[in-house]
Design an enzyme around this catalytic site. Structure first.
Site, PDB file in Angstrom:
ATOM      1  N   THR A 192       0.868  -1.185   0.000  1.00  9.77           N
ATOM      2  CA  THR A 192       0.000   0.000   0.000  1.00  9.77           C
ATOM      3  C   THR A 192       0.897   1.224   0.000  1.00  9.77           C
ATOM      4  OG1 THR A 192      -0.037   0.058   2.380  1.00  9.77           O
ATOM      5  CG2 THR A 192      -1.825  -1.116   1.321  1.00  9.77           C
TER       6      THR A 192
ATOM      7  N   GLU B  97      -5.804  -3.582  -0.449  1.00  8.27           N
ATOM      8  CA  GLU B  97      -6.190  -4.736   0.369  1.00  8.27           C
ATOM      9  C   GLU B  97      -7.387  -5.497  -0.194  1.00  8.27           C
ATOM     10  OE1 GLU B  97      -5.457  -1.747   1.356  1.00  8.27           O
ATOM     11  OE2 GLU B  97      -4.482  -1.663   3.306  1.00  8.27           O
TER      12      GLU B  97
ATOM     13  N   LYS C  19     -11.962  16.247  14.571  1.00  5.76           N
ATOM     14  CA  LYS C  19     -12.789  15.948  15.733  1.00  5.76           C
ATOM     15  C   LYS C  19     -12.910  17.221  16.570  1.00  5.76           C
ATOM     16  CE  LYS C  19     -11.291  11.348  15.055  1.00  5.76           C
ATOM     17  NZ  LYS C  19     -10.021  11.149  14.388  1.00  5.76           N
TER      18      LYS C  19
ATOM     19  N   TRP D 223     -17.665  14.990  14.546  1.00  3.79           N
ATOM     20  CA  TRP D 223     -16.813  14.811  13.364  1.00  3.79           C
ATOM     21  C   TRP D 223     -17.158  15.807  12.257  1.00  3.79           C
ATOM     22  CZ3 TRP D 223     -16.295   8.830  12.183  1.00  3.79           C
ATOM     23  CH2 TRP D 223     -15.594   8.230  13.247  1.00  3.79           C
TER      24      TRP D 223
HETATM   25  P1  AMP Z   1      -4.930   2.412  -2.390  1.00 13.08           P
HETATM   26  O1  AMP Z   1      -4.839   1.181  -1.575  1.00 13.08           O
HETATM   27  O2  AMP Z   1      -3.620   3.119  -2.535  1.00 13.08           O
HETATM   28  O3  AMP Z   1      -5.567   2.140  -3.719  1.00 13.08           O
HETATM   29  O4  AMP Z   1      -5.860   3.435  -1.618  1.00 13.08           O
HETATM   30  C1  AMP Z   1      -7.141   3.050  -1.177  1.00 13.08           C
HETATM   31  C2  AMP Z   1      -7.861   4.252  -0.656  1.00 13.08           C
HETATM   32  O5  AMP Z   1      -8.082   5.178  -1.716  1.00 13.08           O
HETATM   33  C3  AMP Z   1      -9.245   3.953  -0.127  1.00 13.08           C
HETATM   34  O6  AMP Z   1      -9.218   3.469   1.196  1.00 13.08           O
HETATM   35  C4  AMP Z   1      -9.907   5.319  -0.229  1.00 13.08           C
HETATM   36  O7  AMP Z   1      -9.565   6.155   0.856  1.00 13.08           O
HETATM   37  C5  AMP Z   1      -9.300   5.875  -1.498  1.00 13.08           C
HETATM   38  N1  AMP Z   1     -10.199   5.654  -2.625  1.00 13.08           N
HETATM   39  C6  AMP Z   1     -10.208   4.620  -3.497  1.00 13.08           C
HETATM   40  N2  AMP Z   1     -11.187   4.755  -4.394  1.00 13.08           N
HETATM   41  C7  AMP Z   1     -11.853   5.900  -4.089  1.00 13.08           C
HETATM   42  C8  AMP Z   1     -12.980   6.584  -4.637  1.00 13.08           C
HETATM   43  N3  AMP Z   1     -13.627   6.138  -5.695  1.00 13.08           N
HETATM   44  N4  AMP Z   1     -13.371   7.735  -4.036  1.00 13.08           N
HETATM   45  C9  AMP Z   1     -12.726   8.223  -2.963  1.00 13.08           C
HETATM   46  N5  AMP Z   1     -11.653   7.621  -2.395  1.00 13.08           N
HETATM   47  C10 AMP Z   1     -11.222   6.476  -2.946  1.00 13.08           C
END
Ligand code: AMP
Length: 541
Positions: free
Chosen positions: A184, A330, A439, A444
């Protein structure tokens, strides 16, 4: 009583075998850094994968070993996807845009034994020469050019394959064996590895090609713009071969003009990428009067939210529909998609476009639940917030080398760290990351809502809202703004944008103007770094 049906392990090699046998004439196009185009077919890819797997065996790569790649979306990278996993080793795709320290950390954590690097990225490896993991036995350069002098034996990709036979009976592995590894991006702390299995990869691809998800057909021409080092290019290198679709691999040149040229030249019908790519393409199209798609492609967007004006611009000006999907490393990555269902089948396009800001609903194979701070399910009223948790066939059960991470609940769910609302149709909408919500006095405030509203101001180029310490409320929102070049908006005019749109107590306590904002390697606002930079901030009295 057990059923009397055949049982075959769900293996990555079975996807390759299907494409090789049943989609023999389908094209694969790969563009190099110099613009040179290579054309291939699935039987040719399968033959080269056999050569590559044999060559890896010659390099003493064993099942379970990690083989790293630093590469763009190219044919050689596709061959690695199938050869490495197919032989039972684990494909570790490394993001070349990470900082050198992170790459060194990731490669050491994975204990990679061989590294395949694109010739355009050799400089990044040379810079890391002293920090390459001790486990590394060979570096293979893809795409020609001179071999660099490095402390590990260095080989050329084509020379590695050349002496090998082009047929192989792929081993019948346990479908639960690991097939690939992706870290990640790590906006906080060290990056964490997600270890996909053959089974999870095949099931994810089967779900992703369904009509209400990517809707891929054998007649489609698929161009993954999302990199092959970002969650397996959202599964597209597997989906395309499974569906029998043609594949266009755009290489490192991802500027709007190059992408548009490929859409047209190769008849691309489907593509996927992050909002910056599609926003850039829309701006470029608008700057080229009269430019249209001969056959408008379908686009998928995810990674961060795409502003609705971009989606509606593509749809109304160019006839291009955009599917909004949500996912995570994940989750392989697909978690939810915003496609219609019984309750909104008859909404007008205009109403549905506004709704497309939401991340949507889960497809079969993933389940979602949203719990409030007391662990209770939230109301599906589009207002209450809670943290989203997921469960499913392609959701991680633990991180690589970190058996006890608090992201995984004792009852088998994964905490996503995304804070969402859920509406009556069961659609989720991300309102923040759990660690980024502000917060204020125990209540929130969504930083993302405030950022999106600030971006509606014509003079705001980039906006971020972070919590700053407040003696009474604990945290209050601080708005950081990068002004659009040539404009001088003041704080009052920007804050005026919130009037009537959010509760008064949500309005940021101050605006600070900055020249730039820190971004992560995947182009997201790097809130952790901003919080560090502004940790001693005190609001003007
Ligand atoms: P990654 O593992 O680097 O792909 O990041 C995942 C994170 O990207 C998710 O937990 C979200 O916070 C954000 N994310 C993924 N898709 C979207 C979406 N369509 N809209 C807003 N945030 C997103």
């Amino acid at each position: 009583m057990l059923g009397l049906m055949q049982e075959h392990p769900l293996l990555v090699s079975s996807i390759l075998r299907h494409a090789e046998r049943h989609h023999r004439a389908t094209k694969i196009v790969s563009v190099g850094a110099d613009g040179a185009v290579i054309r291939s077919s699935y039987p040719e890819v399968a033959a080269r994968c056999a050569q590559l797997a044999r060559a890896l065996t010659r390099l003493d790569v064993k099942p379970g070993d990690r083989v790293a790649t630093l590469g763009w979306n190219t044919l050689a990278h596709l061959e690695l996807y199938y050869a490495v996993s197919g032989m039972g080793a684990i494909l570790h795709t490394v993001n070349p845009r990470l900082f050198p320290d992170q790459i060194a950390y990731i490669m050491a954590d994975a204990a990679d034994v061989v590294l395949f690097v694109d010739s355009t990225l050799v400089a990044a490896v040379t810079a890391l020469a002293e920090r390459l993991p001790r486990s590394l036995r060979a570096i293979v350069v893809m795409g020609g050019g001179e071999l660099p002098a490095l402390p590990v034996p260095t080989l050329a990709y084509e020379a590695l394959l050349a002496p090998e036979e082009s047929a192989l009976d792929w081993p019948r592995l346990d479908e639960r064996s690991a097939s690939s590894l992706c870290y990640t991006s790590g906006t906080t702390g060290e990056p964490k590895g997600v270890l996909y299995s053959h089974r999870s990869t095949v099931l994810h691809a089967m779900a992703a090609i369904q009509p209400d998800v990517f809707a891929l057909r054998a007649t489609d021409v698929v161009m993954p713009v999302v990199p092959m080092f970002h969650v397996n290019a959202w599964g597209l290198p597997y989906c395309s071969l499974m569906a029998g679709s043609a594949l266009v691999l755009p290489g490192p040149r991802l500027d709007a003009a190059s992408l548009y040229a490929l859409f047209e030249a190769e008849g691309v019908t489907f593509s996927a990428g992050v909002p910056t790519i599609w926003t850039g393409l829309l701006q470029w199209l608008r700057s080229q009067p009269g430019t249209r798609f001969t056959a408008p492609p379908r686009l998928v967007v995810g990674g961060t939210a795409l502003p609705v004006p971009i989606t509606s611009g593509f749809q109304s000006e160019y006839g291009v529909p955009i599917l909004h999907a949500w996912g995570m490393t994940e989750i392989s990555p697909l978690g939810s998609v915003n496609t219609r269902k019984a309750e909104n089948a008859d909404w007008s396009d205009e109403v549905f476009l506004a709704y497309s800001r939401k991340q949507g609903r889960p497809q079969f194979g993933v389940d979602l639940r949203v719990l409030d701070s007391h662990g209770e399910p939230i109301a599906q009223d589009d207002k209450a917030f809670g943290e989203l948790e997921v469960q499913g066939h392609w959701v991680a059960s633990a991180y690589f080398n970190r058996p006890d991470d608090e992201a995984f609940t004792p009852d088998g769910w994964m905490r996503t760290g995304d804070v969402v609302t859920v509406d009556a149709l069961g659609s989720i909408e991300i309102v923040d990351r759990a660690k980024d919500v502000i917060k204020s006095g125990g209540e929130w405030i969504s930083s993302i809502t405030l950022e999106n509203l600030a971006l509606a101001h014509p003079d705001v180029q980039l906006a971020a809202v972070i919590p700053a310490h407040h003696p009474k409320w604990d945290e209050r929102p601080l708005l950081l703004v990068v002004r659009r070049p040539g404009t001088e908006p003041d704080a009052a005019s920007i804050l005026a944008i919130y009037e009537g749109k959010v509760a008064r107590w949500w309005v940021p306590d101050a605006v600070e103007f900055v020249d730039s904002l820190p971004l992560t390697a995947t182009g997201k606002l790097w809130k952790a770094e901003m919080k560090k930079q502004w940790k001693d901030y005190s609001f003007p009295a």
